[in-house]
Design a protein around this motif. Sequence first.
Motif, short mmCIF file in Angstrom:
data_model
loop_
_atom_site.label_atom_id
_atom_site.label_comp_id
_atom_site.label_asym_id
_atom_site.label_seq_id
_atom_site.Cartn_x
_atom_site.Cartn_y
_atom_site.Cartn_z
N VAL A 28 -13.36 -10.16 7.76
CA VAL A 28 -12.80 -11.25 6.94
C VAL A 28 -11.85 -12.16 7.71
O VAL A 28 -11.27 -13.09 7.13
N ALA A 29 -11.68 -11.94 9.01
CA ALA A 29 -10.62 -12.60 9.77
C ALA A 29 -10.64 -14.12 9.67
O ALA A 29 -9.60 -14.77 9.49
N TRP A 65 -14.05 -14.63 1.80
CA TRP A 65 -13.59 -14.55 3.19
C TRP A 65 -14.73 -14.10 4.12
O TRP A 65 -14.87 -14.59 5.23
N SER A 66 -15.55 -13.17 3.62
CA SER A 66 -16.63 -12.62 4.44
C SER A 66 -17.71 -13.66 4.72
O SER A 66 -18.27 -13.71 5.81
N VAL A 67 -18.01 -14.48 3.71
CA VAL A 67 -19.02 -15.53 3.90
C VAL A 67 -18.58 -16.50 4.99
O VAL A 67 -19.36 -16.84 5.89
N PRO A 109 -18.21 -5.59 4.72
CA PRO A 109 -16.99 -5.23 3.98
C PRO A 109 -16.87 -3.72 3.81
O PRO A 109 -17.81 -3.07 3.33
N TYR A 110 -15.72 -3.14 4.20
CA TYR A 110 -15.51 -1.70 4.12
C TYR A 110 -14.04 -1.42 3.82
O TYR A 110 -13.16 -1.91 4.54
N GLY A 149 -7.50 -3.16 5.61
CA GLY A 149 -8.25 -1.91 5.61
C GLY A 149 -9.20 -1.79 6.77
O GLY A 149 -8.84 -1.98 7.92
N GLY A 150 -10.47 -1.49 6.45
CA GLY A 150 -11.48 -1.32 7.49
C GLY A 150 -12.32 -2.56 7.72
O GLY A 150 -13.42 -2.46 8.27
#
Length: 319
Positions: A306-307, A62-64, A50-51, A300-301
Amino acid sequence: MTADVIVVGGGVVGLSAAVALAESGRGVRVWARDGGAATTSAVAGALIWPYRIEPAKRVGAWSVRSLRVYEELAARPEETGVRIVGGRMADTSLADLDGFDDWAAGIGELREVGADEMPPGYARGLYARVPLVDMAVYLEYLRRRLLAAGGSVAERSVSGFDEPAAEARTVVNCTGLGARDLVPDPLVRPVRGQLVVVENPGVDEWFVSAPPGAEELTYVLPLPGSVKLGGSAGAGRWDLAPDPAEAEAIVARCAAVRPELAGAKVVEHRVGLRPARPEVRLEAVELPGGTRLVHNYGHGGAGVTVAWGCADDVVRLAG
């Protein structure tokens, strides 16, 4: 109606959402202003971390979800472009990942390290093995996967959502920075990133130094045969032309971390504009006439990071 869903935007966020929708049984068409190689996604460093993205609680979930998908795809790196690679995130502790606890807990190997395990000049950091994505390979993989699920991709620009709404029951807005004018949403702003691609002299671990709010970043991201060197984070900058002085400074910073990069042959210079927003907008609204519009932009970055988690929410919101 010619489709159940039209996804506007052909970057990694749009293609991931389109794949998830198509594999759930919907008829999906992607309208993309630019081909995959011309999207901001193609320029992404694509380290799954995450950035410059908020809000932390939603981003963590979302990242998990996305992490699990990338770990599965890493079993076929030649096909997908996804590999699990070890590396170091400088000047970061486990406490700095507050809000991303579930994501951090899901990483197979993550630990704090001291100066003895860091390059000169860095006192501490985190060592982690996380997915690193070769975006040229990965975007083509997503396109093939979408086609295999019965979806389609067309290069087509839009001036408003009435156009896709005339042809589909649901429209998904994954236009990234384009949402600033298309929605319109003045909260969307560019964060310019420049990188240098060089031949790989044998680098097999990644390194990132990205202090919060800093415009000068240092990252070394190894791919088969090449290394992405970065970087920058120029808030509000729209210029897409590579800056030679900036490129020289990037190489110098990276060579201070990995001296063998100083003489590496430059393959390419790249510039992309991250679609920054105070918070990701992922919600459904109704258009006149009853078409559902699902907004999915402002990542963002961390669009790659997170897609897939965002894609799951798009499927739910699409109805």
